[in-house]
Write a protein that holds these residues in place. Structure first.
Motif, short mmCIF file in Angstrom:
data_model
loop_
_atom_site.label_atom_id
_atom_site.label_comp_id
_atom_site.label_asym_id
_atom_site.label_seq_id
_atom_site.Cartn_x
_atom_site.Cartn_y
_atom_site.Cartn_z
N ASP A 248 4.52 7.34 16.88
CA ASP A 248 4.44 7.35 15.43
C ASP A 248 3.07 6.86 14.96
OD1 ASP A 248 5.84 7.65 12.82
OD2 ASP A 248 5.33 5.51 12.70
N GLU A 251 0.52 9.55 15.60
CA GLU A 251 0.64 10.66 14.67
C GLU A 251 -0.02 10.33 13.34
OE1 GLU A 251 4.66 11.74 14.23
OE2 GLU A 251 4.91 12.37 16.31
N ARG A 252 -0.12 9.02 13.01
CA ARG A 252 -0.61 8.66 11.69
C ARG A 252 -2.07 8.23 11.68
NH1 ARG A 252 3.43 7.93 7.98
NH2 ARG A 252 5.54 8.10 8.79
N SER A 264 -6.36 10.56 7.31
CA SER A 264 -5.14 9.83 6.99
C SER A 264 -5.44 8.49 6.35
CB SER A 264 -4.29 9.64 8.24
OG SER A 264 -5.04 8.94 9.20
N GLY A 357 3.55 16.36 17.52
CA GLY A 357 4.06 15.44 16.51
C GLY A 357 3.03 15.16 15.43
N TYR A 358 1.75 15.08 15.84
CA TYR A 358 0.69 14.79 14.87
C TYR A 358 0.53 15.95 13.88
CZ TYR A 358 -3.78 13.36 12.92
OH TYR A 358 -4.78 13.00 12.07
N ARG A 360 2.79 18.16 13.15
CA ARG A 360 3.99 18.20 12.33
C ARG A 360 3.89 17.18 11.18
NH1 ARG A 360 7.23 18.32 16.24
NH2 ARG A 360 7.47 16.06 16.48
N HIS A 361 3.31 16.01 11.47
CA HIS A 361 3.14 14.97 10.44
C HIS A 361 2.14 15.44 9.38
CE1 HIS A 361 2.37 11.11 8.55
NE2 HIS A 361 1.10 11.19 8.90
N LYS A 364 3.68 18.03 7.10
CA LYS A 364 4.59 17.43 6.12
C LYS A 364 3.81 16.84 4.96
CE LYS A 364 8.44 14.15 5.82
NZ LYS A 364 9.26 13.17 6.57
N ARG A 365 2.68 16.20 5.26
CA ARG A 365 1.83 15.62 4.21
C ARG A 365 1.18 16.71 3.37
NH1 ARG A 365 -2.32 11.37 5.64
NH2 ARG A 365 -2.12 11.13 3.39
#
Length: 392
Positions: A248, A251-252, A264, A357-358, A360-361, A364-365
């Protein structure tokens, strides 16, 4: 001309097949006018579908030669040659073979018998007109002309399909052999013996007559071999370094070596007044300068944005990003923005533990309007003072 009987002469039994043929011939429907030689050609093509061999076709050709007109119509469809005359026109065929092939034509439902009381074949005339005839009736051949033509067409289609599949198999085999030779010449490691054995077996298969199902299976096997060789020979990006941070966090947050924060953190810590305007169309030269690691994967070079999109589309699987995640990113961000995002991720791949996953994050943003790729790209430029106005 009147046809008096359809039961066979002598001890030959009446069969259900014969009764079905009789019922068909007695149907009250107009017969089409067909060319007898065209019907014979179609039947020659579809002979296997009717259970006929070459000798039976020779006998049928001889029977058709006794019908004076080239067109088979509604009248005068009974021919009555003797066995001796018929055998002569069948290229001297032995009488036993002739009888066997006549029975085969009757069984196939292409001719019918009109046997006289004594089994002889003849016609009763009144002047020049034939009033009664005993022999072989060609009516079933006329009635089945359309079915014969469709069967011949199906045979042609099968032949074309088989030809196309054989062609595909030969091309796949050629690609596989050449890729295998290239890999061995360059000293690469792989299951070369197993692949060579499979290709040798496929080469032996292609020397035989194969059906559609067999050729489809062969093409699938060869295609799998080509895909396996392509995967071995295609360069892959460097593996990401393992970090102790959780997925997590990775990914952020992505940081470069100079501790410059990417989009980010920049987007969150910069006030609305301080944010630079994000260019809608980033020049391809800027992309090359910020993300040089993507250049080796561009087989045709990066001259336009669509080249970048095509390269990213080929590259996402190598980075461990599923097609579902990639397609959603393209749908939400747009093809150009998604390709730029992937190029930036590749440039810092060693800091991303989970690329799927990154992305995908980020998608979403982007869907909620919180992400644009420009700050991420700007942080990768050699000159940190580069501004959006300079990219225009």
């Amino acid at each position: 001309m009147e046809a008096l009987t359809m039961t066979p002469f002598g001890r030959q039994p009446v069969t259900a097949c014969l009764m079905k043929q009789v019922a068909q011939m007695r149907e009250d429907r107009a017969l089409p006018l067909v060319n007898k030689w065209e019907v014979l050609r179609n039947l020659t093509t579809a002979a296997r579908d009717f259970g006929l061999n070459r000798s039976a076709l020779v006998v049928l050709q001889a029977l058709l030669s006794f019908h004076k007109s080239a067109e088979l119509g509604t009248d005068g469809l009974v021919v009555f040659p003797s066995n001796r005359t018929l055998a002569t026109r069948a290229h001297g065929m032995p009488e036993s073979t002739l009888r066997r092939n006549l029975a085969l034509l009757v069984k196939a439902g292409l001719i019918a018998r009109h046997d006289s009381p004594n089994g002889k074949r003849y016609a009763v005339r009144r002047g020049k007109d034939i009033t009664r005839a005993f022999g072989f009736d060609l009516t079933p051949l006329v009635q089945n002309a359309e079915r014969i033509a469709m069967a011949a067409q199906d045979v042609h289609h099968r032949a074309e399909e088989i030809h196309a599949l054989r062609e595909k198999a030969m091309l796949l085999k050629r690609d596989a052999w050449r890729l295998l030779e290239f890999a061995k010449l360059n000293g690469l490691k792989g299951p070369w013996e197993a692949l060579e054995a499979a290709l040798t077996a496929s080469q032996a298969q292609l020397r035989r007559k194969l059906g559609v199902e067999q050729l489809n299976a062969l093409c699938e096997a060869l295609s799998a071999s080509v895909d396996e060789l392509t995967d071995i020979l295609t360069p892959t990006p460097p593996k990401p370094e393992e970090t102790s941070a959780c997925d997590d966090q990775n990914e952020r947050h992505i940081q470069n070596s100079n501790k410059n924060k990417l989009e980010s953190e920049t987007a969150e810590n910069t006030t609305q007044e301080e944010k630079p305007a994000a260019p809608t169309n980033v020049p391809i030269g800027v992309v090359k300068q910020a993300c040089p690691d993507i250049l080796p994967y561009a087989s045709e070079g990066l001259a336009h944005n669509h080249d970048l999109v095509e390269t990213a589309h080929r590259l996402h699987g190598m980075m461990g990003i599923t097609s579902e995640v990639w397609q959603r990113a393209m749908r939400i961000m747009g093809a150009d923005q998604a390709a730029l995002t992937l190029a930036c991720m590749l440039q810092k791949i060693d800091t991303i533990r989970n690329p799927g996953g990154y992305l995908r994050h980020l998608t979403k943003r982007a869907e909620s309007g919180e992400f644009h790729v420009w700050p991420m790209l700007r942080a990768l430029l050699p000159d940190p003072g580069y501004r959006a106005g300079e990219a225009a």
